[in-house]
Enzyme design. Sequence first.
Site, PDB file in Angstrom:
ATOM      1  N   PHE A 129      41.154  55.110  59.973  1.00  0.00           N
ATOM      2  CA  PHE A 129      41.553  53.730  60.267  1.00  0.00           C
ATOM      3  C   PHE A 129      40.526  52.778  59.665  1.00  0.00           C
ATOM      4  O   PHE A 129      39.330  52.888  59.937  1.00  0.00           O
ATOM      5  CB  PHE A 129      41.673  53.469  61.771  1.00  0.00           C
ATOM      6  N   ASP A 216      32.419  53.597  56.565  1.00  0.00           N
ATOM      7  CA  ASP A 216      32.933  52.632  57.533  1.00  0.00           C
ATOM      8  C   ASP A 216      32.241  52.899  58.867  1.00  0.00           C
ATOM      9  O   ASP A 216      32.607  53.811  59.606  1.00  0.00           O
ATOM     10  CB  ASP A 216      34.459  52.783  57.640  1.00  0.00           C
ATOM     11  N   LYS A 245      32.467  45.236  64.780  1.00  0.00           N
ATOM     12  CA  LYS A 245      32.573  45.376  66.244  1.00  0.00           C
ATOM     13  C   LYS A 245      31.345  44.975  67.069  1.00  0.00           C
ATOM     14  O   LYS A 245      31.319  43.902  67.637  1.00  0.00           O
ATOM     15  CB  LYS A 245      33.041  46.793  66.574  1.00  0.00           C
TER      16      LYS A 245
END
Length: 411
Positions: A129, A216, A245
Site C-alpha cells: 500500500f 516507504d 503519519k
Amino acid sequence: MPTSYLMHAYSRQPVSFERGSGALLWDTNGREYLDAIAGVAVTNLGHAHPEIAAAIADQAGRLIHTSNLFGIEWQERLGARLCALAGMDKAFFCNSGAEANETALKLARLHAQRRGIAQPLVVVMDNSFHGRTFATLAASGNPAVQQGFAPLMPGFIRVPFNDIAALRQCAEEHPDIVAVLVEPVQGEGGVHVASPAYLQQLRALCDVRGWLMMMDEIQTGLGRTGAWFGFNHAGIVPDVITLAKALGNGVPIGACLARSTAAALFVPGNHGSTFGGNPLACRVGCCVLDISEREQLPLRAKQLGEQLLRGLQVRLAGHPGVRGVRGHGLMIAIEMAAPCTPLVERALRTEALLINVTRERTIRLLPPLICTPVQIDQIVERLSRLVLLWLTEQAAAAVSAQPASVALAGG
Ligand SMILES: *Cc1c(COP(=O)(O)O)cnc(C)c1O
C-alpha cells in the site's frame, strides 16, 4: 443520523470522539476508550500531548505559513535532523504519505532520465500500500484500491514481497527497471515483515543494477517497529525514504529523504507544494523528534511490542480460529481463520477499545508508543476476551447452521 453532506468515501464507526489524553479517548457521551490504533499509526505520542499543543499554539501565534518562495528556518532544522537520523543527505517536505511517495516516484523518473531510459519501470510488491493518488494507487498491490480507476498509470512492475529470487528473475527480464519501492513491514497489507536478509540482498541488487532503493517508511518510520526506521533492522541504508503519519503526531506533514545522487536530482521547477514544510508543521515535526529522542520511543516500542505480542500469543496462539499472532515492535497482527471485520465495532461497544481489521481477517494493532505497560496489559485482556467470545459464538453459529445429522456426527 441526520443527512450527512460528506461524500460516502468511508464506512465510519458510530462513535465520535471529543477529547483525548495519551492513549485514552472520550466520546461525545463522555465514555472512556483505550486507543490501540493511534489514528492509524499517526498519534504515536498520544492525544493532546502538552508539548505538542504548546508548540502549535506558540507557532500559530508567530507564523503559520509563508510559502516556499522564502526561507523557512523550521523546515531547515527538521530536514537536518531527519537526515541525521536516517543517514540521508536532503529532504523534501509535503503534506501526506501519498505525496511523499509521489515525490519518490518523481525522483525515480529523473534518475531514469539521467540514465537515458525512456520507458522506465519501478518494481513494486504484491500486497503493498502506497497511497490513493493516481501514481500511488497504481503502485499499490491491492486491487480494491485500484477498482474503478482504470486506466492505471503505467511504469510499474509487480513481484511477490520478500522474495529475492522473484526480483532477480524480474531484473533479467526487464532491463528498464530504475527503482524498487518497498515497505519494510507491509502495514495495510496485514503486518508482513521483510526479512533482514531480503533487504540486504535487495540493497546489493540495487547497487549492482544502478536502481534506487526506495523504502516507504510512512507507517514504520520514527520508532514504530522498535528502531527509528524499519530498514535499521537490516543494517542497510536505502537511497530514498518516505515518511508521513507519525511525523506530525496528527498535524499533516510528509517527507521524502534522499541520499547521494538521488538527493541532487531535483532542480527548481521540478517539484513543489504550496503548504509543504510550512513553519507550523515543521516545528511540530521537530517537537515530535525532541520527545521521541528524549523518551527513547523506539526502544519503548520494542519493549512494549514484545509485551503485547507475548500477551496475545499466550492467550490466543494455537486456538483453531486463530491462524497466527505476529508483529514487529508496536505493529501487531492477529491473523484469523475467517473474516472478522465486525470485531472493530464490537471492540468499541463491548470493550471500549479501538482496533483495526485489515484485509478482512487480520486484526491490526498500532498503539501509541507512549502507552504504559498497564495499558498494554489492558489491550491484551480486552482483545483476547473479545476474540475468544467471538470465536465461541462463530463456532456455535456454524454448528446450528449445519444439518442435524452432521451436527450430531460432529459431537
Ligand atoms: C498510510 C500509508 C500511505 C499513505 O499515506 P496518506 O497520508 O494516507 O497519503 C502510504 N504508504 C504507507 C506504507 C502507509 O501506511
